[in-house]
Design a protein around this motif. Structure first.
Motif, PDB file in Angstrom:
ATOM      1  N   THR A  86       0.833  -1.206   0.000  1.00  0.00           N
ATOM      2  CA  THR A  86       0.000   0.000   0.000  1.00  0.00           C
ATOM      3  C   THR A  86       0.863   1.249   0.000  1.00  0.00           C
ATOM      4  O   THR A  86       0.616   2.201  -0.752  1.00  0.00           O
ATOM      5  N   MET A 119     -11.143   4.998  -2.723  1.00  0.00           N
ATOM      6  CA  MET A 119     -12.065   4.691  -1.638  1.00  0.00           C
ATOM      7  C   MET A 119     -13.151   3.718  -2.101  1.00  0.00           C
ATOM      8  O   MET A 119     -13.559   2.821  -1.354  1.00  0.00           O
ATOM      9  N   LEU A 145     -11.665   0.154  -2.336  1.00  0.00           N
ATOM     10  CA  LEU A 145     -11.366  -0.477  -1.062  1.00  0.00           C
ATOM     11  C   LEU A 145     -12.610  -0.778  -0.232  1.00  0.00           C
ATOM     12  O   LEU A 145     -12.613  -1.721   0.558  1.00  0.00           O
ATOM     13  N   ASN A 146     -13.680   0.010  -0.416  1.00  0.00           N
ATOM     14  CA  ASN A 146     -14.774  -0.065   0.549  1.00  0.00           C
ATOM     15  C   ASN A 146     -16.152  -0.360  -0.036  1.00  0.00           C
ATOM     16  O   ASN A 146     -17.086  -0.606   0.731  1.00  0.00           O
ATOM     17  N   CYS A 167      -9.491  -3.963   5.265  1.00  0.00           N
ATOM     18  CA  CYS A 167     -10.003  -2.842   4.461  1.00  0.00           C
ATOM     19  C   CYS A 167      -9.818  -1.521   5.197  1.00  0.00           C
ATOM     20  O   CYS A 167      -9.433  -0.508   4.591  1.00  0.00           O
ATOM     21  N   ALA A 168     -10.084  -1.534   6.491  1.00  0.00           N
ATOM     22  CA  ALA A 168      -9.884  -0.317   7.283  1.00  0.00           C
ATOM     23  C   ALA A 168      -8.416   0.089   7.300  1.00  0.00           C
ATOM     24  O   ALA A 168      -8.073   1.276   7.184  1.00  0.00           O
ATOM     25  N   HIS A 176      -5.994  -0.640   5.021  1.00  0.00           N
ATOM     26  CA  HIS A 176      -5.565  -0.133   3.720  1.00  0.00           C
ATOM     27  C   HIS A 176      -6.126   1.260   3.456  1.00  0.00           C
ATOM     28  O   HIS A 176      -5.452   2.105   2.859  1.00  0.00           O
ATOM     29  N   THR A 177      -7.359   1.496   3.889  1.00  0.00           N
ATOM     30  CA  THR A 177      -7.944   2.829   3.717  1.00  0.00           C
ATOM     31  C   THR A 177      -7.163   3.867   4.516  1.00  0.00           C
ATOM     32  O   THR A 177      -6.835   4.950   3.999  1.00  0.00           O
ATOM     33  N   TYR A 178      -6.858   3.546   5.750  1.00  0.00           N
ATOM     34  CA  TYR A 178      -6.128   4.499   6.591  1.00  0.00           C
ATOM     35  C   TYR A 178      -4.737   4.781   6.035  1.00  0.00           C
ATOM     36  O   TYR A 178      -4.326   5.948   5.925  1.00  0.00           O
ATOM     37  N   ILE A 220      -4.799   6.975   2.978  1.00  0.00           N
ATOM     38  CA  ILE A 220      -5.029   8.385   3.321  1.00  0.00           C
ATOM     39  C   ILE A 220      -3.747   9.027   3.844  1.00  0.00           C
ATOM     40  O   ILE A 220      -3.424  10.176   3.499  1.00  0.00           O
TER      41      ILE A 220
END
Length: 560
Positions: free
Chosen positions: A239, A262, A265-266, A286-287, A289-291, A294
């Motif tokens: 990532t 986004m 990923l979500n 998922c949380a 990779h999203t964080y 960002i």
């Protein structure tokens, strides 16, 4: 007489029915003796959000059916008109202006493809843009997606399939791994471009790690926990590496880019969480990779003019390191930072799960970003080692350097494995954030040391690597269930055949969910941000209208 005969017949039918029910009740008790834990987790009635999605799906099915019927009648009528001579075929002259515009676009594409630099080749990987599907195609994709969601709901919430406890056998686990890797290496090796960490290679890397990750859950192979922990760090490293490379090369910090990422990923995880009535943090990958995406975006976007200056980039890297250290290594700071995101990141009314998961790999993304920043230097080193020298002494020297580096690295990896892989789970977790970078970089070095390794990949694992997000999410509902503690049994009494069949269903569903997610992303997120806004408003209105109906009908449909 007639009344007496009827009563006797009814008594016989009652006895037969009673015996029939008793027989199947006993049989069910015997079959479900091992599934009592599974039955206790039945989700019961559907909630308002689940009913809302069901109503939207029914509406889309009706609309899609009507449009197909209407279009078919229109085509038939047009055909009849042509046969009766009411419509005459006329060849239309092409629009000269459209042709000129199309020619200009083609010439522009040709000019853009003339770049032969290393960065140009990397940029080409990020330049794929899929055109959106037509409205009729979109409706069809929604119908298919809804059918998959219904399948998830029935499997997870209504227990349409029996389930059993996981059983671990080291012999069987190792045997299956050897068989899979042997088949992949012997039958599916393919050739690719000579490039370090090319797309096929990274997909292959994700693919074989995902196999181990899912089978670790499926077979309850707790003895390889420490290794699986390293694999998760590899995903976080990718990532950091991939997103840093994109922003560094393309300099695209647009809102559209954030929305696309986004969505990728979500989108699926949000739908499945709503359909199965689960919390978002159940799918913590998922949380994470999203964080980390960002954080990489903020790192590259803030003071983006510094990105081309090495000394200033060093300052940014140090600042990123300090922020991660303060947030995750100092007590109570993480609570302050993530409390505003409680509705998303909490699980069982606590942020413990998120803090625990994020802290384990809070330096992996940073190592990936630093690796991407130094990628050109590493590429030049590999090119120097791969030079074809005319002098035999130089060739022997370079080959000796490669072999010696492999030997030294092998010794260091052996020491690392001896020190950390034998630790208990809780003890190892304390060291993991600070030592996971070593096996990651070692694998990259060995995988790209020789040209033959770089120019070949295992096609089986590359294909699996493309659906890692889908296989991660769907494993909880059609492969495993209820916290990965039990497995679905599609073919009772034949565990190995059941593994083959359930794995085939699991992979097919994951593959088509990837295709559907790609199509939905192209439809909902075109390049024009005004259309994106219109789509968002339209989706919100549709959901609100159906939510109101679902609120009224929940007592009826909730019994399904």
């Amino acid at each position: 007489m007639v009344i007496t005969a009827r009563r006797q017949l009814l008594n016989r039918l009652s006895d037969t029915t009673r015996n029939f029910i008793l027989f199947w009740t006993k049989l069910a008790e015997q079959k479900m003796e091992g599934y009592h834990h599974w039955l206790r987790h039945s989700k019961g009635q559907a909630n308002v959000c689940q009913i809302t999605l069901l109503l939207i799906w029914i509406t889309i099915i009706c609309l899609w059916t009507f449009r197909r019927f209407f279009n078919r009648k229109t085509v038939q009528k047009t055909g009849d008109d042509i046969e009766t001579g009411k419509i005459k075929y006329q060849r239309k002259k092409p629009n000269d202006q459209c042709l000129e515009q199309r020619s200009a676009e083609v010439e522009s594409l040709i000019d853009n493809n003339k770049s032969t630099t290393s960065e140009g080749n990397i940029e080409k990987q990020f330049s794929k843009f899929k055109p959106p599907p037509t409205f009729d195609e979109f409706l069809f994709y929604c119908v298919v997606f809804g059918a998959f969601m219904m399948f998830f709901y029935l499997c997870y919430c209504k227990n349409v399939f029996p389930a059993g406890e996981r059983e671990y056998s080291r012999d069987l686990f190792v045997f299956l791994c050897l068989i899979l890797f042997g088949v992949g290496c012997y039958f599916t090796v393919q050739v690719n471009e000579d490039k370090i960490l090319n797309r096929d290679q990274t997909e292959e890397w994700k693919g074989w790690m995902q196999v181990m990750f899912v089978w670790y859950h499926y077979y309850d192979a707790v003895e390889i926990y420490n290794i699986i922990r390293v694999f998760i760090a590899c995903y976080v490293w990718m990532t950091g590496f991939g997103n840093f490379s994109f922003f560094w090369i393309r300099q695209d910090f647009s809102i559209w880019r954030i929305c696309k990422m986004m969505f990728r990923l979500n989108f699926l995880v949000v739908f499945i969480a709503v359909v199965t009535n689960n919390q978002y943090m159940l799918y913590y990958i998922c949380a994470m990779h999203t964080y980390w995406f960002i954080t990489v975006y903020v790192f590259m976007r803030v003071l983006s003019s510094w990105n081309t200056q090495p000394k200033l980039m060093a300052v940014k890297f140090v600042a990123y390191f300090i922020c991660n250290t303060v947030i995750f290594d100092l007590p109570y700071v993480a609570d302050v930072v993530f409390t505003p995101f409680w509705p998303i990141l909490s699980m069982n009314n606590s942020l413990y799960e998120w803090k625990y998961r994020a802290k384990l790999d809070h330096y992996a993304a940073l190592v990936g970003m630093i690796s991407a920043y130094n990628y050109p230097n590493y590429e030049r080193l590999m090119k120097y080692l791969d030079q074809k020298h005319t002098d035999k002494r130089d060739r022997i020297t370079l080959m000796g350097a490669k072999i010696m580096s492999l030997g030294v690295l092998g010794i260091l990896l052996g020491v690392w494995y001896y020190l950390f892989m034998s630790m208990e789970r809780d003890e190892y977790n304390q060291y993991h954030p600070y030592i996971s970078w070593f096996p990651i970089l070692s694998y990259i070095f060995v995988r790209n040391l020789f040209p033959f390794f770089r120019t070949h990949h295992i096609g089986l694992f590359t294909w699996l690597g493309k659906i890692t997000l889908e296989t991660y999410i769907t494993q909880f509902h059609i492969y495993l269930a209820h916290g990965k503690r039990i497995i679905f049994i599609l073919i009772d009494g034949y565990p190995l055949i059941n593994v083959v069949f359930s794995t085939a269903v699991y992979l097919i569903v994951s593959f088509y969910l990837l295709r559907l997610t790609t199509e939905f992303s192209a439809f909902f997120l075109p390049k024009d941000m005004k259309k994106v806004l219109y789509h968002f408003i339209g989706i919100t209105l549709i959901f609100c209208i159906h939510f109101c109906f679902a609120f009224l009908l929940r007592d009826i449909i909730g019994l399904l």
